[in-house]
Design a protein around this motif. Structure first.
Motif, short mmCIF file in Angstrom:
data_model
loop_
_atom_site.label_atom_id
_atom_site.label_comp_id
_atom_site.label_asym_id
_atom_site.label_seq_id
_atom_site.Cartn_x
_atom_site.Cartn_y
_atom_site.Cartn_z
N GLY A 12 43.00 24.68 -0.28
CA GLY A 12 43.75 25.88 -0.61
C GLY A 12 44.13 25.96 -2.07
O GLY A 12 43.71 25.14 -2.89
N TYR A 13 44.94 26.95 -2.38
CA TYR A 13 45.41 27.17 -3.74
C TYR A 13 46.75 26.47 -3.96
O TYR A 13 47.57 26.40 -3.04
CB TYR A 13 45.57 28.67 -4.01
N PRO A 14 46.99 25.98 -5.17
CA PRO A 14 48.26 25.27 -5.45
C PRO A 14 49.50 26.10 -5.11
O PRO A 14 50.47 25.56 -4.58
CB PRO A 14 48.19 24.98 -6.95
N GLN A 15 49.47 27.39 -5.37
CA GLN A 15 50.64 28.24 -5.13
C GLN A 15 50.94 28.44 -3.64
O GLN A 15 52.00 28.96 -3.28
CB GLN A 15 50.52 29.58 -5.84
N HIS A 16 50.03 28.01 -2.77
CA HIS A 16 50.23 28.19 -1.33
C HIS A 16 50.58 26.89 -0.60
O HIS A 16 50.71 26.89 0.62
CB HIS A 16 48.97 28.80 -0.70
N GLN A 17 50.76 25.81 -1.32
CA GLN A 17 50.98 24.52 -0.66
C GLN A 17 52.23 24.50 0.21
O GLN A 17 52.20 23.98 1.33
CB GLN A 17 51.00 23.38 -1.68
N GLU A 18 53.30 25.06 -0.26
CA GLU A 18 54.54 25.08 0.53
C GLU A 18 54.36 25.90 1.80
O GLU A 18 54.78 25.49 2.89
CB GLU A 18 55.68 25.65 -0.31
N LEU A 19 53.74 27.05 1.69
CA LEU A 19 53.48 27.90 2.85
C LEU A 19 52.53 27.21 3.83
O LEU A 19 52.72 27.26 5.04
CB LEU A 19 52.93 29.25 2.41
N ARG A 20 51.52 26.53 3.32
CA ARG A 20 50.59 25.79 4.18
C ARG A 20 51.31 24.69 4.96
O ARG A 20 51.03 24.47 6.14
CB ARG A 20 49.44 25.22 3.34
N GLU A 21 52.26 24.01 4.33
CA GLU A 21 53.03 22.98 5.03
C GLU A 21 53.87 23.60 6.15
O GLU A 21 53.98 23.03 7.24
CB GLU A 21 53.92 22.23 4.04
N LYS A 22 54.45 24.76 5.87
CA LYS A 22 55.21 25.47 6.89
C LYS A 22 54.30 25.86 8.06
O LYS A 22 54.68 25.72 9.22
CB LYS A 22 55.87 26.72 6.28
N ILE A 23 53.12 26.34 7.75
CA ILE A 23 52.16 26.73 8.79
C ILE A 23 51.80 25.53 9.66
O ILE A 23 51.79 25.64 10.90
CB ILE A 23 50.90 27.36 8.15
N ILE A 24 51.54 24.41 9.05
CA ILE A 24 51.19 23.20 9.81
C ILE A 24 52.34 22.83 10.75
O ILE A 24 52.12 22.52 11.93
CB ILE A 24 50.85 22.03 8.87
#
Length: 83
Positions: A53-65
């Motif tokens: 993914g993109y660096p700016q989406h890492q926090e959102l990706r963690e939430k999704i997981i």
């Protein structure tokens, strides 16, 4: 797989939600949801590869997981992400 997942996201949510959320927020969620491929389709990736993914989406990706591991329900996940 990444691009097909975007198509799924569009047909499942985008038609309605892109306008309600705004293009930027919808795009951030759409791009971040590809993290689910790492979980549900990891056997389809070449060895030692994953969608980072993109660096700016890492926090959102963690939430999704986190949400996905609790629910395994795309509709519940979506509701959590848009609230």
């Amino acid at each position: 797989m990444h691009e097909y997942w975007h198509l799924y996201t569009w047909y499942k949510f985008g038609v309605i939600w892109e306008e309600k959320l705004g293009k930027q927020k919808y795009n951030d969620i759409k791009e971040s949801l590809t993290v689910l491929l790492n979980i549900e389709c990891k056997d389809l990736f070449p060895e030692n590869k994953k969608d980072i993914g993109y660096p700016q989406h890492q926090e959102l990706r963690e939430k999704i997981i986190k949400i996905w591991n609790e629910t395994k329900d795309i509709d519940k996940l979506w509701v959590e992400l848009i609230s």
